[in-house]
Design a protein around this motif. Sequence first.
Motif, mmCIF file in Angstrom:
data_model
loop_
_atom_site.group_PDB
_atom_site.id
_atom_site.type_symbol
_atom_site.label_atom_id
_atom_site.label_comp_id
_atom_site.label_asym_id
_atom_site.label_seq_id
_atom_site.Cartn_x
_atom_site.Cartn_y
_atom_site.Cartn_z
ATOM 1 N N SER A 159 0.834 -1.207 0.000
ATOM 2 C CA SER A 159 0.000 0.000 0.000
ATOM 3 C C SER A 159 0.864 1.251 0.000
ATOM 4 O O SER A 159 2.003 1.247 0.486
ATOM 5 C CB SER A 159 -0.911 0.009 1.220
ATOM 6 O OG SER A 159 -0.154 0.198 2.403
ATOM 7 N N ARG A 204 0.487 3.862 1.729
ATOM 8 C CA ARG A 204 0.718 4.263 3.119
ATOM 9 C C ARG A 204 1.926 3.543 3.699
ATOM 10 O O ARG A 204 2.806 4.157 4.307
ATOM 11 C CB ARG A 204 -0.537 3.976 3.934
ATOM 12 C CG ARG A 204 -0.513 4.565 5.324
ATOM 13 C CD ARG A 204 -1.900 4.599 5.920
ATOM 14 N NE ARG A 204 -2.120 3.495 6.824
ATOM 15 C CZ ARG A 204 -2.896 3.585 7.904
ATOM 16 N NH1 ARG A 204 -3.525 4.715 8.176
ATOM 17 N NH2 ARG A 204 -3.074 2.556 8.691
ATOM 18 N N ASP A 221 0.976 -0.287 9.787
ATOM 19 C CA ASP A 221 -0.347 0.064 10.311
ATOM 20 C C ASP A 221 -0.329 0.207 11.826
ATOM 21 O O ASP A 221 -0.920 1.136 12.390
ATOM 22 C CB ASP A 221 -1.377 -0.988 9.910
ATOM 23 C CG ASP A 221 -1.847 -0.836 8.473
ATOM 24 O OD1 ASP A 221 -1.626 0.242 7.896
ATOM 25 O OD2 ASP A 221 -2.440 -1.783 7.941
ATOM 26 N N ASN A 263 -1.041 3.901 13.505
ATOM 27 C CA ASN A 263 -2.233 4.062 14.349
ATOM 28 C C ASN A 263 -1.865 4.331 15.808
ATOM 29 O O ASN A 263 -2.472 5.172 16.478
ATOM 30 C CB ASN A 263 -3.120 2.826 14.235
ATOM 31 C CG ASN A 263 -3.716 2.682 12.850
ATOM 32 O OD1 ASN A 263 -4.004 3.666 12.181
ATOM 33 N ND2 ASN A 263 -3.897 1.441 12.403
ATOM 34 N N ALA A 276 -2.207 8.762 11.563
ATOM 35 C CA ALA A 276 -2.863 8.165 10.393
ATOM 36 C C ALA A 276 -3.360 9.223 9.419
ATOM 37 O O ALA A 276 -3.305 9.035 8.200
ATOM 38 C CB ALA A 276 -4.017 7.275 10.844
ATOM 39 N N ASP A 282 -2.700 9.053 5.458
ATOM 40 C CA ASP A 282 -3.845 8.869 4.574
ATOM 41 C C ASP A 282 -3.936 10.002 3.559
ATOM 42 O O ASP A 282 -4.283 9.781 2.392
ATOM 43 C CB ASP A 282 -5.133 8.792 5.391
ATOM 44 C CG ASP A 282 -5.228 7.503 6.197
ATOM 45 O OD1 ASP A 282 -4.476 6.554 5.879
ATOM 46 O OD2 ASP A 282 -6.031 7.450 7.146
ATOM 47 N N LYS A 283 -3.619 11.222 3.975
ATOM 48 C CA LYS A 283 -3.659 12.359 3.059
ATOM 49 C C LYS A 283 -2.607 12.211 1.973
ATOM 50 O O LYS A 283 -2.891 12.394 0.781
ATOM 51 C CB LYS A 283 -3.444 13.658 3.826
ATOM 52 C CG LYS A 283 -3.446 14.899 2.926
ATOM 53 C CD LYS A 283 -3.205 16.159 3.743
ATOM 54 C CE LYS A 283 -3.132 17.377 2.832
ATOM 55 N NZ LYS A 283 -2.870 18.623 3.601
ATOM 56 N N ALA A 290 -1.014 9.466 1.020
ATOM 57 C CA ALA A 290 -1.260 8.274 0.211
ATOM 58 C C ALA A 290 -2.399 8.490 -0.774
ATOM 59 O O ALA A 290 -2.446 7.859 -1.835
ATOM 60 C CB ALA A 290 -1.569 7.083 1.115
ATOM 61 N N GLY A 291 -3.300 9.410 -0.441
ATOM 62 C CA GLY A 291 -4.441 9.654 -1.316
ATOM 63 C C GLY A 291 -4.147 10.573 -2.465
ATOM 64 O O GLY A 291 -4.995 10.780 -3.337
#
Length: 650
Positions: free
Chosen positions: A599, A601, A632, A636, A641, A645-646, A648-649
């Motif tokens: 992934s 992330r 992960d 977390n 996170a 997430d930002k 990775a998006g």
Amino acid sequence: MKDGYYLSAYIDINTQAHILDLEIRHDQNVSLWKKEGDHVQLIHYWELERLTGYKQHSTSFLDIDQARRVINSLLDTYQLSLNDMNEVWGSPGLDTVDDYHSVEDFPEYAYHSVAHLFSAIYSETRLLQNDNIIGLAVDHGPDHVNDPNVYRDNKYCYIGCIVKNGQIEFYPLYSPALLWAYCRLRYNLREGTLMALASASTSELLDVEEETFLFQTTGVLNNSYQVISDYIDGLEKNIDQATEQDIGIVFNGFDKAFDYQDNKISMVMKEIQKMSIRIMDLNVKNLLERSGIEGKDTYLSITGGFALNCPTNTYLMQKYNFKGFISTPCVSDTGMSMGIALYAFYKKIHTFHFSLGNSYYGNQHNGLLTVIESEPYQKHILSISEFNPEEAVRDLINGPFIWFYGRSEIGPRALGNRSIIADPRYNDAKTLLNQVKDRQWWRPVAPIILEEHLKEWFDGSEKSPYMLHTYHIREDKKNQVPAILHLDNSARIQTIKKDEKDLLYGLIEKFNEETGVPIVCNTSLNDKGEPIIDRIEEAINFALRKNFKIIYVNGMRVELHRHGEYEENRPLPRPLRTFHSVGRMKEIYTKLYNPFNVSKRALIFYYMLPDLMNRYDIMRKEDVQELENYADDCINKLRIAAFFDKIAGK
């Protein structure tokens, strides 16, 4: 060492990182040098972000061919190429020699931090050869491109030095930059924004038990982030549980100008700032004790990203009464190719003469007439005339304008050549500038002040040509310049002298004659998320989109009109906008270099922590799931996170 040209390149050449869009080195930069006898001269300094449009450019080159093409295009400005360089340093694959770094010379210290130190202590060799200096290189942590075992061998990541009679001794340091790097991940805000928010609100925790975290290495693997996370969890718990009955006991109340989250972050970052000062104070105290010298007889030098923390720099200068401050405008990784080069010259010839002198080594862009006579700009030009200080003062009083002059400054801050200038006498100027740049309303705007008037306006102040110090304004002056002041009546200042910047100096001098204020507001010429503007057409594009009527370009006043007819609604692409070079082959290359679909992330986390590369191999299926689980769990557990997430998006 032969006379002639040398090239220093703080870049990364890595096919896998390029394909997967992963960061190995950020703020990549290249510099051209010339040696003549025992004199060394910096010819040109290129920051890749200005050329690609990628803020803090961190994209690796696809391969050596792409790196050579790009660098040769830069050198062509001087009708030179890589073939004309006596030596090339800084980046494996591009290097022509391997004897320029410190990996074998000082194996216990990270080469990255050695380069940071040398970028400043050798920026004015006259001082190094004749005075005492204590130097501190403090940032988040080193890259591993030239120093692949820096984490495996548990090297000291943060380095101090003592310079006496031209002799240099290294010592390990503690870095507060990890505190800020973690908070950037936790709150998804850049360090500069967090620093500004800390001083923007009045809210503050009371009677917090002092703690000081002393980190000599970096990253998650030594649990430093976990220690910081636990500490901030405790602070946030106190804030979350606080009620009105706790005002004056637990905290001083919430600042009603800010929402709850901003109040919370501001209170946390005030404590982080206090701890940062304690850490740096301990570093300086230890170096002075080891050296047996006093502050009044010594220059202080600070480099690394934490050197952008102006309140800490000023605190140390004032507490220890240092003789002066030695640094560069590119104290962060933007200055790495400078440090790489200056260490190479030190290693190879030891004694040489070099003076940085100023910050203006970037690109020069001329051809104003060519730009304004072209489409789509021609119809937007109302008038053009030569700079006149009286007219410029009238323009300034009427509203902010754009100032584009000469060669661009190097480093992360606009220092008067790629700036938006405004009248500091009204708070509306700050409000307008923050709206124009789509920033939070509370973000401060920095002043440029004529050096000879500095002490009349700011207490305990010393010259600050690179905007690396914060001073408090004198009580009788604060109502005259509200636009430049933080909540605590401090300002992050830049000083200028007449012989350095004649036109800008002339403008401020005339403004002072008219108003009694030898100060203007200065903020960088760029849009939100955009690097500082580099070319004339980029500046005019910005002016038309943001409704600026006046733009000064290389001593010419350009008046614009018909803004509503300008069709472009975003920043112009930069010259190297096609830096990503795989195009339609990306899917194929991605399968080749990430065959088991790690992934994004987990990949970002993997490349942020080089030690993980010794633990997991993303080309081995049996390692991938373990890496995903580990990433992960850490992300977390550390409450970071949202940041991953930002990113990775994207």
